[in-house]
Design a protein around this motif. Structure first.
Motif, mmCIF file in Angstrom:
data_model
loop_
_atom_site.group_PDB
_atom_site.id
_atom_site.type_symbol
_atom_site.label_atom_id
_atom_site.label_comp_id
_atom_site.label_asym_id
_atom_site.label_seq_id
_atom_site.Cartn_x
_atom_site.Cartn_y
_atom_site.Cartn_z
ATOM 1 N N GLU A 117 0.730 -1.307 0.401
ATOM 2 C CA GLU A 117 0.029 -0.152 -0.146
ATOM 3 C C GLU A 117 0.653 1.135 -0.114
ATOM 4 O O GLU A 117 1.690 0.984 0.411
ATOM 5 N N PHE A 118 0.161 2.266 -0.976
ATOM 6 C CA PHE A 118 0.915 3.114 -1.419
ATOM 7 C C PHE A 118 0.434 4.860 -0.688
ATOM 8 O O PHE A 118 -0.927 4.475 -0.362
ATOM 9 N N PRO B 88 -5.747 1.212 -1.436
ATOM 10 C CA PRO B 88 -7.379 2.678 -0.674
ATOM 11 C C PRO B 88 -6.598 3.558 0.123
ATOM 12 O O PRO B 88 -7.943 4.669 1.172
ATOM 13 N N ALA B 89 -5.481 3.542 0.245
ATOM 14 C CA ALA B 89 -4.612 4.848 1.600
ATOM 15 C C ALA B 89 -4.183 5.743 0.990
ATOM 16 O O ALA B 89 -3.232 6.219 1.398
ATOM 17 N N LEU B 90 -4.184 6.590 -0.935
ATOM 18 C CA LEU B 90 -3.526 6.696 -1.682
ATOM 19 C C LEU B 90 -3.846 8.456 -0.842
ATOM 20 O O LEU B 90 -4.910 8.601 -0.742
ATOM 21 N N PHE C 164 -10.511 9.011 -9.438
ATOM 22 C CA PHE C 164 -10.216 9.726 -8.345
ATOM 23 C C PHE C 164 -10.339 10.905 -7.904
ATOM 24 O O PHE C 164 -9.907 11.945 -7.464
ATOM 25 N N PRO C 165 -11.904 11.126 -7.591
ATOM 26 C CA PRO C 165 -12.816 11.828 -6.759
ATOM 27 C C PRO C 165 -12.062 12.529 -5.152
ATOM 28 O O PRO C 165 -12.184 13.941 -5.450
ATOM 29 N N ALA C 166 -11.640 12.012 -4.600
ATOM 30 C CA ALA C 166 -10.947 11.634 -3.566
ATOM 31 C C ALA C 166 -9.657 12.147 -3.689
ATOM 32 O O ALA C 166 -9.004 12.821 -2.584
ATOM 33 N N VAL C 167 -8.593 11.778 -3.896
ATOM 34 C CA VAL C 167 -7.093 11.971 -4.329
ATOM 35 C C VAL C 167 -6.309 12.650 -5.222
ATOM 36 O O VAL C 167 -7.088 12.907 -6.927
ATOM 37 N N LEU D 216 0.211 18.693 -3.587
ATOM 38 C CA LEU D 216 -1.120 18.221 -3.056
ATOM 39 C C LEU D 216 -1.839 17.012 -2.266
ATOM 40 O O LEU D 216 -2.727 17.085 -2.034
ATOM 41 N N ALA D 217 -0.911 16.573 -1.521
ATOM 42 C CA ALA D 217 -1.678 16.088 -0.247
ATOM 43 C C ALA D 217 -1.896 16.867 0.620
ATOM 44 O O ALA D 217 -2.561 16.085 1.697
#
Length: 361
Positions: free
Chosen positions: A87-88, A129-131, A183-186, A249-250
């Motif tokens: 996971e990333f 799941p964790a992007l 990717f609406p939330a990422v 971005l994050a």
């Protein structure tokens, strides 16, 4: 607007981050892997094996620093296998076929890597799941270029008359499509870097690598377009821009989704011929020679406007073109004298960080 800070990165942000870095076996990817591990990130690399010797990945022992996976992004099953069980938090997609002349020789392979490879990666990331953020590295060559020398801004038309440039412009459209559809939330963004130079680049048909090979072989480097201009940028300036953007971005909903990274405006412009002269003088090589190639599709003039990075991210390059060339040639001269390639990379990274922190403090 953030205050312009140049390149001071936030180790607290990167420490412990699970980072997927594609293209880690390439010149720029190897530098990124070294720097990210120094910032405390846990890096997984996905790429093909290096396609030439020598190469920075092997010389600097990058495989010992990260979780290095060999996989072809053109093959979805192989890519899925490389990512299985991992996971990333962050993704830096640098894997690419990056040579213009190679793209002319093999356009289908170039489009397969740069367009479908990008699509394959983004499809695989839909199962992560964790992007927190994804950054796709494209190029300053994504713009429709009429050779006027006008500095391109992010809203200019995309295009490309050679297969490399066109493939990178097409990759930008793929990124926008996946971002909006899946990717609406990422936050998914793209970075358009200038012509990157630095120690450890031994690629075919790259100017600095050609200069080094010629000097070490006692030959004169052959230039096709010595009058051509490029937005030369040291690899550390470019990577610092990438790292700054993906952090934004994050952490910031207002972070821009496509950003140019290039030299500071008003800095000294260096032509291909002038860069070659600086390199030859630094390495003690023979003077370069001009051999025109009338069939070449390469643009004669290329410039990008990095103002958005300064306004929106508080970032601008710290090294002008002559400084970037000097740092690059110092790396090669000292490596040829027997110094550790990894040690040289670390020394230059530490010097660059110290420069940024000094200016801030």
């Amino acid at each position: 607007m953030a205050a312009v800070s140049g390149a001071a990165l936030n180790p607290a942000f990167w420490n412990g981050k699970r980072v997927l870095l594609t293209g880690h076996t390439g010149f720029k990817g190897a530098w990124a892997a070294i720097w990210l591990t120094r910032l405390g990130a846990r890096v997984t690399g996905v790429a093909l094996k290096p396609d030439q010797k020598p190469n920075l990945f092997d010389l600097a022992g990058v495989a010992a620093l990260i979780d290095a996976q060999v996989a072809d992004i053109r093959a979805p099953k192989a890519l899925d296998a490389a990512l299985a069980g991992r996971e990333f938090d962050l993704v830096l997609h640098m894997a690419a076929q990056a040579i213009v002349r190679t793209s002319v020789e093999d356009p289908i392979g170039t489009f397969a890597t740069n367009v479908m490879g990008t699509a394959n990666l983004l499809q695989a990331l839909r199962r992560q799941p964790a992007l927190q953020a994804v950054l796709v590295i494209t190029s300053d060559k994504v713009y429709a270029n009429n050779d006027a020398g006008t500095a391109f801004v992010e809203g200019d038309n995309l295009g490309g008359k050679d297969p490399y440039s066109a493939s990178k412009a097409a990759a930008e459209i793929v990124v926008q499509s996946f971002a909006r559809s899946y990717f609406p939330a990422v936050p998914v963004g793209s970075a358009r870097g200038g012509n990157v130079i630095g120690g450890g680049d031994f690629s075919r048909d790259r100017l600095v690598a050609d200069i080094v090979r010629a000097a070490r072989g006692g030959e004169a480097v052959v230039l096709r377009h010595p009058e051509a201009t490029r937005p030369w940028q040291h690899v550390l300036d470019c990577l610092a821009g990438y790292f700054t953007l993906i952090e934004a971005l994050a952490t910031r909903p207002d972070a821009p989704r496509a950003v140019n990274f290039g030299p500071r405006p008003g800095g000294p412009e260096v032509t291909v011929g002038e860069l070659a002269t600086l390199g030859v003088e630094a390495l003690g090589g023979k003077p370069w020679v001009h051999r025109p190639d009338p069939a070449s599709l390469e643009a004669r003039a290329l410039a990008i406007d990095a103002g958005l990075a300064r306004r929106a991210l508080g970032f601008e390059s710290r090294l002008d073109a002559p400084q970037a060339v000097a740092l690059t040639m110092d790396w090669y001269a000292r490596e040829a004298a027997g110094e550790s390639p990894l040690g040289l990379c670390v020394e230059q990274i530490e010097g660059y960080e110290a420069l940024a922190n000094r200016d801030l403090g």
